[in-house]
Motif scaffolding. Structure first.
Motif, PDB file in Angstrom:
ATOM      1  N   ALA A 282     -16.369  44.456  20.277  1.00 17.44           N
ATOM      2  CA  ALA A 282     -15.902  45.046  21.331  1.00 17.44           C
ATOM      3  C   ALA A 282     -16.163  46.511  21.573  1.00 17.44           C
ATOM      4  N   GLN A 283     -16.342  47.156  20.257  1.00 17.63           N
ATOM      5  CA  GLN A 283     -16.681  48.822  20.336  1.00 17.63           C
ATOM      6  C   GLN A 283     -17.873  49.044  21.051  1.00 17.63           C
ATOM      7  N   HIS A 284     -18.792  47.872  20.992  1.00 13.72           N
ATOM      8  CA  HIS A 284     -20.340  48.077  21.890  1.00 13.72           C
ATOM      9  C   HIS A 284     -20.569  47.077  22.827  1.00 13.72           C
ATOM     10  N   ASN A 285     -19.573  46.254  22.926  1.00 15.76           N
ATOM     11  CA  ASN A 285     -19.783  44.960  24.202  1.00 15.76           C
ATOM     12  C   ASN A 285     -18.600  45.019  24.891  1.00 15.76           C
ATOM     13  N   PHE A 286     -18.382  45.871  25.984  1.00 15.00           N
ATOM     14  CA  PHE A 286     -17.292  45.945  26.749  1.00 15.00           C
ATOM     15  C   PHE A 286     -17.673  46.335  28.203  1.00 15.00           C
ATOM     16  N   PRO A 287     -16.762  45.908  29.118  1.00 10.48           N
ATOM     17  CA  PRO A 287     -17.139  46.546  30.634  1.00 10.48           C
ATOM     18  C   PRO A 287     -17.212  47.567  30.817  1.00 10.48           C
ATOM     19  N   GLY A 288     -18.581  48.158  31.413  1.00  9.18           N
ATOM     20  CA  GLY A 288     -18.763  49.264  31.440  1.00  9.18           C
ATOM     21  C   GLY A 288     -19.977  50.027  30.393  1.00  9.18           C
ATOM     22  N   VAL A 289     -20.056  49.198  29.238  1.00 12.08           N
ATOM     23  CA  VAL A 289     -20.867  49.757  28.504  1.00 12.08           C
ATOM     24  C   VAL A 289     -22.317  50.205  29.168  1.00 12.08           C
ATOM     25  N   SER A 290     -23.152  51.077  28.490  1.00 12.09           N
ATOM     26  CA  SER A 290     -24.431  51.539  28.877  1.00 12.09           C
ATOM     27  C   SER A 290     -25.311  51.083  27.734  1.00 12.09           C
ATOM     28  N   PHE A 291     -26.565  50.522  27.877  1.00 12.56           N
ATOM     29  CA  PHE A 291     -27.661  50.462  27.075  1.00 12.56           C
ATOM     30  C   PHE A 291     -28.874  51.116  27.823  1.00 12.56           C
ATOM     31  N   SER A 292     -29.886  51.637  26.916  1.00 11.40           N
ATOM     32  CA  SER A 292     -30.902  52.160  27.627  1.00 11.40           C
ATOM     33  C   SER A 292     -32.192  51.994  26.825  1.00 11.40           C
ATOM     34  N   ASP A 293     -33.313  52.139  27.530  1.00 14.05           N
ATOM     35  CA  ASP A 293     -34.690  52.129  26.907  1.00 14.05           C
ATOM     36  C   ASP A 293     -34.683  53.499  25.940  1.00 14.05           C
ATOM     37  N   ARG A 294     -35.917  53.335  25.263  1.00 10.58           N
ATOM     38  CA  ARG A 294     -35.772  54.628  24.232  1.00 10.58           C
ATOM     39  C   ARG A 294     -35.888  55.894  25.276  1.00 10.58           C
ATOM     40  N   ASP A 295     -36.739  56.231  26.269  1.00 15.86           N
ATOM     41  CA  ASP A 295     -36.811  57.060  26.860  1.00 15.86           C
ATOM     42  C   ASP A 295     -35.792  57.924  27.613  1.00 15.86           C
ATOM     43  N   GLY A 296     -34.686  56.807  27.845  1.00 16.33           N
ATOM     44  CA  GLY A 296     -33.533  57.397  28.287  1.00 16.33           C
ATOM     45  C   GLY A 296     -32.374  57.711  27.554  1.00 16.33           C
ATOM     46  N   TRP A 297     -32.509  57.511  26.068  1.00 19.09           N
ATOM     47  CA  TRP A 297     -31.538  57.522  25.272  1.00 19.09           C
ATOM     48  C   TRP A 297     -31.040  58.920  24.716  1.00 19.09           C
ATOM     49  N   THR A 298     -30.030  59.317  24.359  1.00 24.03           N
ATOM     50  CA  THR A 298     -29.435  60.503  23.786  1.00 24.03           C
ATOM     51  C   THR A 298     -28.501  60.015  22.918  1.00 24.03           C
ATOM     52  N   TYR A 299     -28.319  60.684  21.914  1.00 23.12           N
ATOM     53  CA  TYR A 299     -27.167  60.573  20.654  1.00 23.12           C
ATOM     54  C   TYR A 299     -25.757  60.510  21.505  1.00 23.12           C
ATOM     55  N   GLU A 300     -25.457  61.685  22.085  1.00 23.61           N
ATOM     56  CA  GLU A 300     -24.415  61.896  22.874  1.00 23.61           C
ATOM     57  C   GLU A 300     -24.043  60.731  23.864  1.00 23.61           C
TER      58      GLU A 300
END
Length: 324
Positions: A221-239
């Protein structure tokens, strides 16, 4: 309002271990766990033994999060005694240091990426990937994310996922995983000999079941919840991965204590060197972290999280199988 690297740097003032507090939390939790387990072995009423068993499961969960913090070097980073004790605990808790550090550190550096985030985490498929996958791959993907698999995390996530599979794949690198399995089943045998199958169930099986059912769901649930965001590598940042792909799990004071503040997961992912006992302090001090994406242990929230199956690129959201 701080963002990006500036925000991460602002958390560094909290990433300072207080050795006295850390030892107190580690040793006091260990003592309470030992006392609860001892209660399960005493010739007392079954209700008292079951109470000890449930308490042992919750205390094992707390000690596991403390172990998790020590493995991040958030607490007692320079103590060889703590490192030794936690390596022993990792073996007893079916999460040996070699596999835990390798998989969990990978998770922190690849959290929310559509590619490469499956190591140390639940796998993610896009809607198109799921449609194009074979029946076997779909079954395997859905099996890992199934509520019953999460509920029986003791078996699937830890006995198999954290011990048997790593050893079979890399015997030399993860020899401690074999040691964990041998010791676990040796304790099982000793408990049966000492008090029969009922003692095995009360002293070992139920506490582990409780710990890993809750822990496996927390991690889901800490990484699979309504409103979660996933990105391709180009759009990913640590923050972004910390604040948009890691939830704040709201819970009551008692459960927050048993879970050692793991609900403040967005802050933990922003800086994993912050000791667990300082996480509430961080959220109070930094306005930028006070409006996280929230979930909870309310049954409705649990159902909403468990229904999420695949990532929809068009809507930029996790969706259920009904929307595939």
């Amino acid at each position: 309002m701080k963002t990006g690297v500036e925000l991460i740097l602002a958390t560094k003032q909290f990433a300072k271990d207080d050795a006295t507090r850390s030892w107190w939390y580690l040793l006091s939790t260990g003592f309470l766990l030992a006392a609860a387990l001892a209660l399960t072995l005493l010739p007392v009423h079954l209700a008292a033994r079951l109470t000890g068993s449930v308490l042992a499961g919750l205390l094992l969960l707390r000690l596991f999060v403390i172990y998790h913090d020590q493995q991040h070097h958030a607490i007692l980073p320079r103590s060889r005694v703590a490192e030794f004790l936690m390596q022993i605990f990792g073996i007893l808790a079916l999460s040996p240091s070699s596999i835990w550090r390798a998989s969990h550190n990978h998770h922190h550096h690849h959290n929310s990426k559509l590619r490469g985030s499956h190591i140390g985490s639940y796998p993610i498929m896009t809607k198109e990937q799921f449609k194009q996958s074979s029946t076997g791959k779909r079954f395997g993907y859905l099996f890992v994310r199934h509520p019953l698999t999460i509920l029986f995390g003791y078996v699937f996530m830890f006995l198999f996922g954290m011990c048997l599979n790593p050893f079979l794949n890399h015997p030399r690198k993860h020899f401690d995983c074999l040691v964990a399995l041998i010791i676990h089943f040796a304790i099982s045998t000793a408990l049966v000999i000492y008090g029969g199958w009922a003692t095995l169930l009360i002293t070992q099986t139920l506490p582990h079941f409780i710990t890993y059912a809750i822990g496996s769901y927390f991690f889901y649930a800490q990484h699979n919840f309504p409103g979660v965001s996933f990105s391709d590598r180009d759009g990913w940042t640590y923050e972004k991965a910390a604040l948009e792909s890691s939830s704040y799990m709201r819970m009551g004071p008692l459960m927050q204590w048993f879970s050692a503040n793991i609900g403040f997961h967005h802050i933990h992912h922003l800086n994993d060197h912050i000791p667990f006992y300082r996480l509430p302090e961080v959220i109070r001090a930094m306005p930028e972290l006070q409006n996280p994406k929230v979930t909870s242990l309310h049954p409705a929230d649990i159902i909403r999280c468990l229904r999420l199956k695949v990532w929809c690129v068009e809507t930029q959201s996790m969706v259920s199988l009904r929307n595939v």
